[in-house]
Write a protein that holds these residues in place. Structure first.
Motif, short mmCIF file in Angstrom:
data_model
loop_
_atom_site.label_atom_id
_atom_site.label_comp_id
_atom_site.label_asym_id
_atom_site.label_seq_id
_atom_site.Cartn_x
_atom_site.Cartn_y
_atom_site.Cartn_z
N PRO A 179 -5.22 -13.80 -15.64
CA PRO A 179 -5.12 -14.79 -14.57
C PRO A 179 -4.19 -14.42 -13.45
CG PRO A 179 -3.73 -15.45 -16.41
CD PRO A 179 -4.41 -14.19 -16.82
N HIS A 180 -3.52 -13.30 -13.54
CA HIS A 180 -2.47 -13.03 -12.59
C HIS A 180 -2.96 -12.14 -11.47
CE1 HIS A 180 0.58 -14.87 -15.14
NE2 HIS A 180 -0.08 -14.32 -16.13
N SER A 181 -2.90 -12.65 -10.24
CA SER A 181 -3.28 -11.85 -9.07
C SER A 181 -2.20 -10.84 -8.75
CB SER A 181 -3.48 -12.78 -7.86
OG SER A 181 -3.64 -12.04 -6.69
N HIS A 182 -2.62 -9.74 -8.18
CA HIS A 182 -1.65 -8.69 -7.87
C HIS A 182 -1.40 -8.57 -6.39
CE1 HIS A 182 -1.47 -7.30 -12.00
NE2 HIS A 182 -2.77 -7.51 -12.04
N GLY A 183 -1.56 -9.63 -5.65
CA GLY A 183 -1.18 -9.62 -4.25
C GLY A 183 -2.14 -8.81 -3.41
N PRO A 184 -1.69 -8.39 -2.21
CA PRO A 184 -2.57 -7.77 -1.26
C PRO A 184 -2.88 -6.32 -1.56
CG PRO A 184 -0.36 -7.89 -0.36
CD PRO A 184 -0.33 -8.58 -1.67
N HIS A 185 -2.24 -5.71 -2.53
CA HIS A 185 -2.42 -4.29 -2.76
C HIS A 185 -3.46 -4.08 -3.85
CE1 HIS A 185 1.04 -4.10 -0.34
NE2 HIS A 185 1.84 -4.60 -1.25
N SER A 186 -4.62 -3.63 -3.43
CA SER A 186 -5.69 -3.37 -4.39
C SER A 186 -5.33 -2.21 -5.28
CB SER A 186 -6.99 -3.06 -3.63
OG SER A 186 -7.97 -2.59 -4.51
N HIS A 187 -5.78 -2.30 -6.54
CA HIS A 187 -5.52 -1.24 -7.48
C HIS A 187 -6.73 -0.35 -7.68
CE1 HIS A 187 -2.00 -3.57 -9.55
NE2 HIS A 187 -1.88 -3.46 -8.24
N GLY A 188 -7.70 -0.49 -6.81
CA GLY A 188 -8.88 0.33 -6.94
C GLY A 188 -8.62 1.76 -6.57
N ASP A 189 -9.53 2.65 -6.97
CA ASP A 189 -9.32 4.07 -6.77
C ASP A 189 -9.44 4.48 -5.32
OD1 ASP A 189 -8.88 4.51 -9.39
OD2 ASP A 189 -10.94 5.03 -9.89
N ALA A 190 -10.29 3.81 -4.56
CA ALA A 190 -10.54 4.29 -3.21
C ALA A 190 -10.21 3.30 -2.14
CB ALA A 190 -12.00 4.69 -3.09
N GLY A 191 -9.64 2.18 -2.48
CA GLY A 191 -9.43 1.18 -1.46
C GLY A 191 -8.01 0.75 -1.26
N VAL A 192 -7.06 1.49 -1.80
CA VAL A 192 -5.68 1.03 -1.71
C VAL A 192 -5.22 0.95 -0.29
CG1 VAL A 192 -3.33 1.53 -2.40
CG2 VAL A 192 -5.18 1.95 -3.99
N GLY A 193 -5.69 1.85 0.53
CA GLY A 193 -5.21 1.87 1.90
C GLY A 193 -5.90 0.89 2.81
N ASP A 194 -6.93 0.20 2.35
CA ASP A 194 -7.69 -0.69 3.21
C ASP A 194 -6.84 -1.86 3.69
OD1 ASP A 194 -9.69 0.99 2.62
OD2 ASP A 194 -10.84 -0.40 1.38
N GLY A 195 -6.83 -2.07 4.99
CA GLY A 195 -6.23 -3.25 5.55
C GLY A 195 -4.72 -3.28 5.54
N ARG A 196 -4.07 -2.14 5.24
CA ARG A 196 -2.63 -2.19 5.14
C ARG A 196 -1.94 -1.72 6.41
NH1 ARG A 196 1.32 -3.00 2.43
NH2 ARG A 196 2.44 -1.30 3.38
N GLY A 197 -2.69 -1.35 7.42
CA GLY A 197 -2.06 -0.87 8.63
C GLY A 197 -1.45 -2.01 9.41
N PRO A 198 -0.63 -1.68 10.42
CA PRO A 198 -0.05 -2.71 11.27
C PRO A 198 -1.15 -3.54 11.92
CG PRO A 198 1.00 -0.59 11.65
CD PRO A 198 -0.19 -0.34 10.77
N ASP A 199 -0.89 -4.81 12.17
CA ASP A 199 -1.89 -5.66 12.77
C ASP A 199 -2.02 -5.37 14.26
OD1 ASP A 199 0.27 -6.85 13.97
OD2 ASP A 199 0.33 -8.55 12.59
N ARG A 200 -2.94 -6.08 14.89
CA ARG A 200 -3.23 -5.80 16.30
C ARG A 200 -2.03 -6.07 17.20
NH1 ARG A 200 -9.30 -8.42 16.99
NH2 ARG A 200 -10.38 -6.97 15.56
N GLN A 201 -1.22 -7.05 16.82
CA GLN A 201 -0.06 -7.37 17.65
C GLN A 201 0.92 -6.19 17.69
OE1 GLN A 201 2.39 -10.51 16.15
NE2 GLN A 201 3.49 -10.80 18.07
N ILE A 202 1.13 -5.55 16.54
CA ILE A 202 2.03 -4.40 16.50
C ILE A 202 1.49 -3.28 17.36
CG2 ILE A 202 2.97 -2.61 14.99
CD1 ILE A 202 3.13 -4.63 12.77
N VAL A 203 0.19 -2.99 17.22
CA VAL A 203 -0.42 -1.92 18.00
C VAL A 203 -0.33 -2.22 19.50
CG1 VAL A 203 -2.59 -0.73 18.49
CG2 VAL A 203 -1.95 -1.24 16.12
N ARG A 204 -0.58 -3.47 19.88
CA ARG A 204 -0.52 -3.84 21.29
C ARG A 204 0.89 -3.67 21.84
NH1 ARG A 204 -2.48 -8.43 20.72
NH2 ARG A 204 -0.60 -9.73 20.82
N ARG A 205 1.89 -4.06 21.08
CA ARG A 205 3.27 -3.91 21.53
C ARG A 205 3.64 -2.43 21.66
NH1 ARG A 205 6.67 -8.41 21.13
NH2 ARG A 205 5.62 -10.30 20.42
N LEU A 206 3.19 -1.63 20.72
CA LEU A 206 3.45 -0.19 20.80
C LEU A 206 2.81 0.40 22.05
CD1 LEU A 206 2.98 0.96 17.08
CD2 LEU A 206 5.07 1.18 18.43
#
Length: 320
Positions: free
Chosen positions: A13-40
């Protein structure tokens, strides 16, 4: 025997938060959001535009502080451009070969930013010492005008990056570049005022040396933290002894060994361990409580290998 997998029973029953434990998807969606990119992007644009003006102004006014500030601003441009690249690249999905995606590029960028700052600081200090020994004439009014412009540009860039500077080492590295350049601009304006109104040309290299001290402090912290991540050191805010005690306090856990806690990238802490659990019927209970216990330390990515005493003894025999 040593499969370091995430052992989950059906219905766990315990969720593991936003970090997927899958083999190929750990990096999905973890980059800075659009606001960070726009400010940069905005910070990069205004910094790059003013860089050319500061280089010309530094050469024409013969100001070391201004030329040093221009060189520092050049590293700002490089740092911001690298941060933008990493912000995009780190969001690329993981692959079977790179199961964490490209998250570590963020740490490499932070290390390069900090190391570059240290090298630039060494050059500025050397030039400043030479000018203290043999002062050179400086055009104060031109130096003042350009340095004030640089101060304004750095204020804007720092204001853009500050809200997101704590989100990642990558963005923090770019922010520290801009912030240290901002401090340098304050010193350059001060030196320009002294040169313009008192004619004291040594103010130029003296302010350069003061700026170097400010730069080195932030750069060293950035390099040290990024190296700690690359070496997979235990995060400074987590006590490994406390983690071990928390695990061994779980009913059914006899002892814990091969315990490791490390930072994968900013905001993502991982833990792996082997736990001795004699009774097989306690394994699911132990797994659930381990994940709950690790959340107390902010650790969401957990790998726990359940063993019996006999297996542990065999490991000790094979790997003394």
């Amino acid at each position: 025997m040593h499969a370091h997998s995430h052992t989950h029973a059906p219905g766990h029953p315990h969720s593991h938060g936003p970090h997927s434990h899958g083999d190929a998807g750990v990096g999905d969606g973890r980059g800075p959001d659009r606001q960070i990119v726009r400010r940069l992007r905005w910070a990069l644009a205004i910094t790059a535009i003013f860089l050319a003006a500061e280089v010309v102004g530094g050469i024409l006014s013969n100001s070391l502080a201004l030329v040093a500030d221009a060189g520092h601003m050049l590293t700002d441009v490089a740092a911001l451009a690298l941060s933008l690249f990493v912000a995009w690249f780190s969001r690329q999905p993981g692959t079977p070969q790179k199961t964490f995606g490209y998250l570590r590029w963020e740490i490499l960028a932070a290390f390069l930013n900090g190391a570059t700052l240290l090298l630039i600081s060494a050059w500025i200090a050397w030039e400043a010492v030479l000018r203290l020994r043999a002062p050179e004439p400086v055009l104060g009014p031109l130096m003042l005008a350009v340095s004030v412009g640089g101060l304004v540009v750095n204020l804007i860039a720092a204001r853009l990056l500050h809200p997101t500077s704590g989100d990642s080492l990558n963005v923090r590295g770019a922010y520290l570049h801009v912030l240290s350049d901002l401090l340098g601009s304050v010193g350059t304006v001060t030196a320009a005022l002294l040169v313009s109104f008192t004619g004291w040309s040594r103010a130029d290299p003296i302010v350069s040396l003061i700026t170097v001290l400010l730069i080195v402090r932030g750069a060293w912290v950035l390099v040290r933290e990024s190296v700690d991540v690359l070496l997979e050191s235990t995060p400074a805010h987590i006590s490994l002894g406390a983690v071990r005690a928390q695990l061994e306090a779980i009913p059914g856990v006899e002892s814990v060994h091969d315990l490791h806690v490390w930072t994968v990238t900013s905001g993502m802490v991982a833990m792996s361990a082997h736990a001795i659990v004699r009774e097989p019927e306690r394994q699911q209970h132990v797994l659930e409580h381990v994940h709950d216990a690790m959340r107390l330390f902010g650790i969401e990515h957990v790998t726990i290998q359940i063993e019996r005493q006999e297996m542990y003894e065999r490991e000790r025999h094979l790997h003394p």
